[in-house]
Design a protein around this motif. Structure first.
Motif, PDB file in Angstrom:
ATOM      1  N   LEU A   1     -91.384 -44.132  81.429  1.00  0.00           N
ATOM      2  CA  LEU A   1     -90.071 -44.675  81.248  1.00  0.00           C
ATOM      3  C   LEU A   1     -89.767 -44.480  79.643  1.00  0.00           C
ATOM      4  O   LEU A   1     -88.524 -43.900  79.136  1.00  0.00           O
TER       5      LEU A   1
ATOM      6  N   ASN B   1     -79.601 -48.448  80.831  1.00  0.00           N
ATOM      7  CA  ASN B   1     -80.457 -48.301  82.485  1.00  0.00           C
ATOM      8  C   ASN B   1     -81.897 -48.205  82.191  1.00  0.00           C
ATOM      9  O   ASN B   1     -82.812 -48.978  82.771  1.00  0.00           O
TER      10      ASN B   1
ATOM     11  N   ASP C   1     -87.922 -54.724  83.127  1.00  0.00           N
ATOM     12  CA  ASP C   1     -88.431 -55.038  84.320  1.00  0.00           C
ATOM     13  C   ASP C   1     -89.730 -54.712  84.390  1.00  0.00           C
ATOM     14  O   ASP C   1     -90.586 -55.519  84.955  1.00  0.00           O
ATOM     15  N   GLU C   2     -90.361 -53.503  83.724  1.00  0.00           N
ATOM     16  CA  GLU C   2     -91.803 -53.542  83.549  1.00  0.00           C
ATOM     17  C   GLU C   2     -92.437 -54.311  82.662  1.00  0.00           C
ATOM     18  O   GLU C   2     -93.767 -54.790  82.993  1.00  0.00           O
TER      19      GLU C   2
ATOM     20  N   ASN D   1     -83.174 -51.118  80.548  1.00  0.00           N
ATOM     21  CA  ASN D   1     -83.422 -52.407  81.600  1.00  0.00           C
ATOM     22  C   ASN D   1     -84.501 -52.252  82.570  1.00  0.00           C
ATOM     23  O   ASN D   1     -85.251 -53.113  82.834  1.00  0.00           O
ATOM     24  N   GLN D   2     -84.912 -50.770  82.762  1.00  0.00           N
ATOM     25  CA  GLN D   2     -86.054 -50.654  83.755  1.00  0.00           C
ATOM     26  C   GLN D   2     -87.390 -50.907  83.000  1.00  0.00           C
ATOM     27  O   GLN D   2     -88.314 -51.374  83.317  1.00  0.00           O
TER      28      GLN D   2
END
Length: 267
Positions: A19, A65, A72-73, A68-69
């Motif tokens: 990421l 995006n 979340d991680e 956001n990932q």
């Protein structure tokens, strides 16, 4: 000089699926498009300007995006609540809403008025400025970490992401509420009352033989007229304390029946 050397030495590979690596190149692309857009005279080349603005918005979507990932991680338990999103109209809830919010925040922070809503824009401007500053901090922290260690999320990064997530959620609710009608909790409760009334009406109509299950299963066109009429009668006579309670103030009724308050009294 040292930063350039570190960037050259530790820059992640473009093919790296992690990421932070994906963020690094998405952010690079965004910066390149922004730089070209800043140097372009839109009056001389309006077509190129339009294309770059579209690219810019797409790059913003991509960067957000990935952020956001990452959230979340690395902060899955600390994400800002977004239950309010269920109140947004369906046409608002799409994948590139985040990019539109970022663009809107930058416009507000720069002093623009959003869609002729001067009062709302003035009220949101301090939040928009704080949000854009927070986003710059997040981008800087993620870029820096991408040049250090792609497998580590530092506490400084986590804190920056938490702060940004809270601000973004707050701005999302404020911005969308200013652009489109968003139902209040009370309005949702009244809407649920109407749904229950219609369900109870259908149950009673089946019990009394006014309707048959076959009519419902076959989507009998006549039901489009008979069920609402039966629901109005039930709401006035059987469930008089429900959503058609005429002792309520007009503004407390469902917007479905509000225009017919006087007519309902005559019934």
């Amino acid at each position: 000089m040292m930063n350039r050397f570190r960037k050259w030495l530790y820059k992640p590979k473009r093919s790296d699926p992690q990421l932070l690596a994906r963020f690094y190149y998405a952010d690079e692309e965004l910066n390149q498009v922004a730089a070209e857009l800043d140097s372009l005279d839109g009056r001389k080349d309006p077509q190129r300007c339009t294309l770059l603005v579209s690219q810019f918005r797409s790059c913003q979507d991509n960067v957000l995006n990935i952020i956001n990932q990452i959230m979340d991680e690395c902060i899955p338990q600390d994400r800002a609540p977004r239950d309010f999103c269920v109140k947004f109209p369906e046409e608002i809830r799409h994948d590139n809403l985040a990019g539109q919010l970022w663009f809107g925040a930058e416009c507000l922070a720069a002093g623009s008025i959003i869609m002729n809503r001067e009062l709302e824009s003035m009220a949101m401007r301090p939040l928009a400025k704080e949000l854009t500053r927070s986003l710059e901090d997040v981008r800087g922290a993620l870029r820096d970490q991408a040049l250090r260690d792609l497998n580590t999320y530092t506490e400084k990064m986590r804190e920056a992401l938490r702060h940004f997530d809270v601000l973004f959620a707050e701005f999302e609710l404020s911005y969308v509420s200013a652009m489109v009608p968003v139902k209040s909790p009370r309005e949702y409760y009244v809407q649920q009352e109407v749904i229950v009334l219609f369900c109870e009406t259908v149950e009673r109509a089946l019990d009394f033989g006014y309707l048959t299950q076959d009519m419902i299963d076959d989507y009998e066109p006549a039901l489009m007229f008979s069920i609402p009429r039966l629901a109005i009668v039930c709401g006035l006579v059987v469930y008089a304390d429900g959503p058609l309670n005429l002792d309520r103030k007009v503004e407390d009724m469902s917007e479905l029946f509000r225009p017919f308050h006087t007519l309902l009294r005559k019934i």
